[in-house]
Motif scaffolding. Structure first.
Motif, PDB file in Angstrom:
ATOM      1  N   VAL A  35     -24.287  51.908 -42.990  1.00  0.00           N
ATOM      2  CA  VAL A  35     -24.823  51.271 -41.786  1.00  0.00           C
ATOM      3  C   VAL A  35     -23.686  50.541 -41.085  1.00  0.00           C
ATOM      4  CG1 VAL A  35     -26.384  49.518 -40.893  1.00  0.00           C
ATOM      5  CG2 VAL A  35     -27.145  51.049 -42.734  1.00  0.00           C
ATOM      6  N   ILE A  36     -23.448  50.910 -39.835  1.00  0.00           N
ATOM      7  CA  ILE A  36     -22.371  50.311 -39.047  1.00  0.00           C
ATOM      8  C   ILE A  36     -22.895  49.180 -38.173  1.00  0.00           C
ATOM      9  CG2 ILE A  36     -20.626  50.759 -37.270  1.00  0.00           C
ATOM     10  CD1 ILE A  36     -20.568  53.662 -38.248  1.00  0.00           C
ATOM     11  N   GLN A  37     -24.045  49.427 -37.537  1.00  0.00           N
ATOM     12  CA  GLN A  37     -24.668  48.428 -36.672  1.00  0.00           C
ATOM     13  C   GLN A  37     -26.177  48.537 -36.826  1.00  0.00           C
ATOM     14  OE1 GLN A  37     -22.629  50.221 -33.330  1.00  0.00           O
ATOM     15  NE2 GLN A  37     -21.803  48.249 -32.695  1.00  0.00           N
ATOM     16  N   LYS A  59     -37.013  58.994 -35.459  1.00  0.00           N
ATOM     17  CA  LYS A  59     -36.177  60.188 -35.314  1.00  0.00           C
ATOM     18  C   LYS A  59     -34.696  59.819 -35.299  1.00  0.00           C
ATOM     19  CE  LYS A  59     -39.711  62.722 -32.714  1.00  0.00           C
ATOM     20  NZ  LYS A  59     -40.036  63.452 -31.472  1.00  0.00           N
ATOM     21  N   VAL A  60     -33.878  60.751 -35.719  1.00  0.00           N
ATOM     22  CA  VAL A  60     -32.431  60.595 -35.622  1.00  0.00           C
ATOM     23  C   VAL A  60     -32.038  60.798 -34.162  1.00  0.00           C
ATOM     24  CG1 VAL A  60     -30.199  61.546 -36.352  1.00  0.00           C
ATOM     25  CG2 VAL A  60     -32.108  61.430 -37.987  1.00  0.00           C
ATOM     26  N   LYS A  61     -31.042  60.032 -33.707  1.00  0.00           N
ATOM     27  CA  LYS A  61     -30.648  60.106 -32.298  1.00  0.00           C
ATOM     28  C   LYS A  61     -29.133  60.196 -32.145  1.00  0.00           C
ATOM     29  CE  LYS A  61     -34.533  57.160 -31.330  1.00  0.00           C
ATOM     30  NZ  LYS A  61     -34.895  57.217 -32.787  1.00  0.00           N
ATOM     31  N   ILE A  62     -28.714  61.041 -31.212  1.00  0.00           N
ATOM     32  CA  ILE A  62     -27.324  61.077 -30.774  1.00  0.00           C
ATOM     33  C   ILE A  62     -27.321  60.413 -29.402  1.00  0.00           C
ATOM     34  CG2 ILE A  62     -25.319  62.509 -30.264  1.00  0.00           C
ATOM     35  CD1 ILE A  62     -26.755  64.730 -31.957  1.00  0.00           C
ATOM     36  N   VAL A  63     -26.723  59.235 -29.309  1.00  0.00           N
ATOM     37  CA  VAL A  63     -26.825  58.413 -28.105  1.00  0.00           C
ATOM     38  C   VAL A  63     -25.491  58.371 -27.365  1.00  0.00           C
ATOM     39  CG1 VAL A  63     -27.322  56.112 -27.206  1.00  0.00           C
ATOM     40  CG2 VAL A  63     -28.625  56.991 -29.161  1.00  0.00           C
ATOM     41  N   THR A  64     -25.538  58.642 -26.078  1.00  0.00           N
ATOM     42  CA  THR A  64     -24.372  58.478 -25.225  1.00  0.00           C
ATOM     43  C   THR A  64     -24.761  57.703 -23.977  1.00  0.00           C
ATOM     44  OG1 THR A  64     -22.474  59.632 -24.234  1.00  0.00           O
ATOM     45  CG2 THR A  64     -24.648  60.590 -23.837  1.00  0.00           C
ATOM     46  N   PHE A  65     -23.791  57.042 -23.374  1.00  0.00           N
ATOM     47  CA  PHE A  65     -23.988  56.373 -22.091  1.00  0.00           C
ATOM     48  C   PHE A  65     -23.261  57.179 -21.014  1.00  0.00           C
ATOM     49  CE2 PHE A  65     -24.538  53.064 -25.256  1.00  0.00           C
ATOM     50  CZ  PHE A  65     -25.685  52.410 -24.805  1.00  0.00           C
ATOM     51  N   TYR A 165     -23.049  57.256 -30.377  1.00  0.00           N
ATOM     52  CA  TYR A 165     -23.629  56.659 -31.570  1.00  0.00           C
ATOM     53  C   TYR A 165     -24.644  57.610 -32.209  1.00  0.00           C
ATOM     54  CZ  TYR A 165     -21.647  52.681 -29.132  1.00  0.00           C
ATOM     55  OH  TYR A 165     -20.778  51.845 -28.463  1.00  0.00           O
ATOM     56  N   ILE A 166     -24.578  57.702 -33.526  1.00  0.00           N
ATOM     57  CA  ILE A 166     -25.553  58.500 -34.272  1.00  0.00           C
ATOM     58  C   ILE A 166     -26.429  57.527 -35.045  1.00  0.00           C
ATOM     59  CG2 ILE A 166     -25.894  60.356 -35.937  1.00  0.00           C
ATOM     60  CD1 ILE A 166     -23.086  61.338 -35.187  1.00  0.00           C
ATOM     61  N   ILE A 167     -27.692  57.494 -34.684  1.00  0.00           N
ATOM     62  CA  ILE A 167     -28.637  56.498 -35.176  1.00  0.00           C
ATOM     63  C   ILE A 167     -29.652  57.166 -36.096  1.00  0.00           C
ATOM     64  CG2 ILE A 167     -30.454  54.884 -34.450  1.00  0.00           C
ATOM     65  CD1 ILE A 167     -28.861  54.381 -31.918  1.00  0.00           C
ATOM     66  N   ASP A 168     -29.916  56.528 -37.231  1.00  0.00           N
ATOM     67  CA  ASP A 168     -30.807  57.141 -38.207  1.00  0.00           C
ATOM     68  C   ASP A 168     -32.277  56.846 -37.913  1.00  0.00           C
ATOM     69  OD1 ASP A 168     -31.348  54.552 -39.118  1.00  0.00           O
ATOM     70  OD2 ASP A 168     -30.129  54.737 -40.936  1.00  0.00           O
ATOM     71  N   GLU A 170     -34.271  54.825 -39.184  1.00  0.00           N
ATOM     72  CA  GLU A 170     -34.638  53.403 -39.218  1.00  0.00           C
ATOM     73  C   GLU A 170     -33.945  52.608 -38.112  1.00  0.00           C
ATOM     74  OE1 GLU A 170     -33.988  51.928 -43.137  1.00  0.00           O
ATOM     75  OE2 GLU A 170     -35.626  53.112 -43.998  1.00  0.00           O
ATOM     76  N   HIS A 171     -33.327  53.324 -37.193  1.00  0.00           N
ATOM     77  CA  HIS A 171     -32.701  52.745 -36.006  1.00  0.00           C
ATOM     78  C   HIS A 171     -31.391  52.019 -36.301  1.00  0.00           C
ATOM     79  CE1 HIS A 171     -32.543  51.155 -31.872  1.00  0.00           C
ATOM     80  NE2 HIS A 171     -33.420  52.094 -31.601  1.00  0.00           N
ATOM     81  N   ASP A 172     -30.711  52.421 -37.361  1.00  0.00           N
ATOM     82  CA  ASP A 172     -29.393  51.875 -37.674  1.00  0.00           C
ATOM     83  C   ASP A 172     -28.316  52.868 -37.254  1.00  0.00           C
ATOM     84  OD1 ASP A 172     -30.443  49.569 -38.866  1.00  0.00           O
ATOM     85  OD2 ASP A 172     -30.645  50.567 -40.806  1.00  0.00           O
ATOM     86  N   VAL A 173     -27.214  52.362 -36.732  1.00  0.00           N
ATOM     87  CA  VAL A 173     -26.077  53.228 -36.404  1.00  0.00           C
ATOM     88  C   VAL A 173     -25.356  53.585 -37.696  1.00  0.00           C
ATOM     89  CG1 VAL A 173     -23.878  53.419 -35.182  1.00  0.00           C
ATOM     90  CG2 VAL A 173     -25.789  52.188 -34.126  1.00  0.00           C
ATOM     91  N   ARG A 174     -25.230  54.870 -37.962  1.00  0.00           N
ATOM     92  CA  ARG A 174     -24.614  55.330 -39.207  1.00  0.00           C
ATOM     93  C   ARG A 174     -23.295  56.064 -38.991  1.00  0.00           C
ATOM     94  NH1 ARG A 174     -28.649  56.103 -43.016  1.00  0.00           N
ATOM     95  NH2 ARG A 174     -27.027  56.840 -44.439  1.00  0.00           N
ATOM     96  N   ALA A 175     -23.029  56.456 -37.753  1.00  0.00           N
ATOM     97  CA  ALA A 175     -21.767  57.139 -37.449  1.00  0.00           C
ATOM     98  C   ALA A 175     -21.503  57.012 -35.958  1.00  0.00           C
ATOM     99  CB  ALA A 175     -21.820  58.608 -37.868  1.00  0.00           C
TER     100      ALA A 175
END
Length: 204
Positions: A35-37, A59-65, A165-168, A170-175
């Motif tokens: 867990v990073i963030q 759900k797992v998420k790949i997040v970009t701005f 950001y890759i979010i798991d 449980e909504h934690d940033v993992r990568a």
């Protein structure tokens, strides 16, 4: 006899090492993605369907701005999102277990109609691709929690970080990953998919 004994010992040691490596991989692979963030969930508007989007959906998420007037990095990154969409579909994960999430950092310009048209240009399929906008205060809260820097000049040009950001579940940033660059360095789709497959296999 000694030679056979040495060979037997060597083979036994090799087998034990192999078993140990396999056991470590099986039981502790999750530690490869610590867990990073721990950002709090957010609610924004998904321009692709006009509905409210709640990020706390398991759900797992790949997040970009991004922002629609971006001349280089953003459109290159979203072009690579199209490739990620195909990879996720090929693995049976698109929309069901994994989502592509693109959040504008220029909500004053990037209204729902603007983003709807922009998403169409990238053939974004709304079942698994979310193109989000909302109140600037809400977007600023998200960027602060993720430590994503951006600043808008009077000219309308936005200077921004290039972290994704890759979010798991449980909504934690993992990568984290990097956006595409104007120097023709694409998004590292292979590494992202490796991380996503690990996180998609985890249960809540």
């Amino acid at each position: 006899m000694k030679r056979n004994s040495y060979m037997t010992v060597g083979l036994t040691v090799a087998m034990l090492v192999a078993i140990g490596v396999a056991s470590y991989f099986f039981f502790f692979k999750e530690e490869d993605l610590p867990v990073i963030q721990e950002p709090t969930p957010f609610t924004l508007t998904n321009a692709l369907d006009g509905q409210s989007y709640d990020s706390d959906n398991g759900k797992v998420k790949i997040v970009t701005f991004f922002y629609t007037n971006c001349p280089d990095i953003c459109p290159l990154t979203l072009r690579d999102f199209m490739k990620l969409e195909q990879e996720l579909k090929a693995n049976g994960l698109y929309g069901t277990d994994v989502e592509l999430v693109a959040i504008t950092v220029d909500p004053e310009v990037d209204t729902v109609p603007v983003l709807e048209n922009y998403g169409a240009a990238f053939q974004a399929e709304p079942t698994g691709w979310k193109m989000l906008t909302g109140d600037k205060a809400d977007i600023d809260r998200i960027t602060r929690q993720l430590q994503f820097y951006y600043s808008k000049a009077n000219s309308g040009l936005v200077t921004h970080a290039t972290t994704m950001y890759i979010i798991d579940r449980e909504h934690d940033v993992r990568a984290v990953a990097q956006m595409a660059t104007a120097g023709e360095k694409p998004v590292d789709i292979e590494t992202i998919m490796d991380d996503v497959l690990v996180l998609a296999a985890e249960k809540e």
